[in-house]
Design an enzyme around this catalytic site. Sequence first.
Site, PDB file in Angstrom:
ATOM      1  CB  SER A   1       5.047  -1.558  -0.370  1.00  0.00           C
ATOM      2  OG  SER A   1       3.884  -1.294  -1.110  1.00  0.00           O
TER       3      SER A   1
ATOM      4  CG  ASP B   1      -2.835   2.229  -2.632  1.00  0.00           C
ATOM      5  OD1 ASP B   1      -2.684   1.264  -3.399  1.00  0.00           O
ATOM      6  OD2 ASP B   1      -2.680   2.145  -1.393  1.00  0.00           O
TER       7      ASP B   1
ATOM      8  CB  SER C   1       0.562   1.823  -4.211  1.00  0.00           C
ATOM      9  OG  SER C   1       1.390   1.484  -3.152  1.00  0.00           O
TER      10      SER C   1
ATOM     11  CG  ASP D   1       4.896   0.454  -3.988  1.00  0.00           C
ATOM     12  OD1 ASP D   1       3.877   0.280  -3.314  1.00  0.00           O
ATOM     13  OD2 ASP D   1       5.792  -0.385  -4.108  1.00  0.00           O
TER      14      ASP D   1
ATOM     15  CE  LYS E   1      -5.095  -0.611  -0.132  1.00  0.00           C
ATOM     16  NZ  LYS E   1      -3.834  -0.611  -0.819  1.00  0.00           N
TER      17      LYS E   1
ATOM     18  NE  ARG F   1      -2.506  -1.967  -8.368  1.00  0.00           N
ATOM     19  CZ  ARG F   1      -1.644  -1.712  -9.352  1.00  0.00           C
ATOM     20  NH1 ARG F   1      -0.369  -1.878  -9.169  1.00  0.00           N
ATOM     21  NH2 ARG F   1      -2.070  -1.275 -10.513  1.00  0.00           N
TER      22      ARG F   1
ATOM     23  N   GLY G   1      -0.402  -3.494   5.479  1.00  0.00           N
ATOM     24  CA  GLY G   1       0.061  -4.774   6.006  1.00  0.00           C
ATOM     25  C   GLY G   1      -0.913  -5.869   5.624  1.00  0.00           C
TER      26      GLY G   1
ATOM     27  CB  THR H   1      -0.756  -0.031   1.341  1.00  0.00           C
ATOM     28  OG1 THR H   1      -1.545  -1.170   1.333  1.00  0.00           O
ATOM     29  CG2 THR H   1      -1.595   1.178   1.592  1.00  0.00           C
TER      30      THR H   1
END
Lengths: 237, 234
Positions: free
Chosen positions: B170, B58, B210, B207, B74, B60, B88, B42
């Site tokens: 991430s 985000d 995400s 990233d 999220k 995803r 996580g 994320t």
Amino acid sequence: MLSTQAFADNGKMKDYHYTGPVEHRFSPYAFNGGTVLAVAGEDFAIVASDTRLSEGYSIHSRDSPKCYKLTDTTVIGCSGFHGDCLTLTKIIDARLKMYKHSNNKTMTSGAVAAMLSTILYSRRFFPYYVYNIIGGLDEEGRGAVYSFDPVGSYQRDTYKAGGSASAMLQPLLDNQIGFKNMEGVQHVPLTQEKATQLVKDVFISAAERDVYTGDALRLCIVTKEGIKEETISLRKD
Amino acid sequence: MALSTVLETPVAGFDFENAARNAALEGLLEKGQAPKPLKTGTTIAGVVFKDGVVLGADTRATSSEVVADKMCAKIHYIAPNIYCCGAGTAADTEKTTDLLSSNLTIFSLNSGRNPRVVMAINILQDMLYRYKGHIGANLILGGVDCTGNHLYTVGPYGSVNKVPYLSMGSGDLAALGILEDRFKSDMQLEEAKDLVRDAIHAGIMCDLGSGNNIDICLTRRKGNTSTVQAQHQF
């Protein structure tokens, strides 16, 4: 701040307590992502690849196509470990030149495929970590696709997907080009326009669901007039 | 053992019955064959501004390299004045924030007061420390209460940090680059919203874990808390 490196492969948090001697291994390979696809028609062949080069969760480059032009009638797509892709294509180029000088003719697609198989097998015990797909025209001018595994096993196909999203693309191609798993459908021969549109649609779908595929799509269309290149934008996230 | 749960109500809390069996199986199964929990991979970020707190995330959710959910939420509701972003393991962030929200609702009803952000943090920290990191939840908790505007982060082992701006997941380093460059204390609403949106955008572009859309949640002193979704072409 903990990032994903804190998670070990089985999903649990990595232990931060020293538990005894730890062996560190250097891996000579890395996985740089990317997807390649090739389709053969009556008198044309299409080789397509995305242009994203990644490692782990990071992006190295958004403009690193994986199709390489070998001759006027042959294109190769290589995905996997980028270092091995580069070296392998250099070796193939050198061997093509040597053949041209010795035999005074350009290598045919079938000959390139057979040669690549021997090159890959010569490294059977420290393989090139590359998934290759060759697309081009054979001696009779018909489209040909040859797909390889990393150690040189190959076969001639009508269509093949390789690389990180291959498991998502291959079933779709089986259905749309091979007319598999469908009943009562007319088997119409594949036209160049329909094949091009299908390849674009299939890559857009792959970019939605595979994190390693995206940024842009590079299409190489091989016909007896030569090789035409097209670039289409894909998701960048 | 399985039949007894049909006749009796299951005991509350975690069931560690299979822990010994899983440890033994880990040795037998080849590496990578054990079922992996779904991780969100994320980018989440939060910023404290003049009138409250802005949180962004985000949408995803990835299961190793495949996108499992393109529109997963999220940003979780904790209380009318407190929201939480989770990174996580997806199941852990969902259940931990649900549990926290229920506990604070009970408190509100008992005492007739709005919960404070520090209470939420203490409950979270206590629970995550007790489970010694096995609950893989990286949370950013933000809210306003009578003592001011607060932004906290709680790690999976139970560590807590109180900060004016923050990113996790991430894509945290990509988002942090934007936050470090443009953060100022006591920003106005629009500036703060743009900053969080651009920080999540950087996480999404740089990233691979995400992507898709950006969710923004504003918690404000005056006016209602609102959640908006910015749709972007990538």
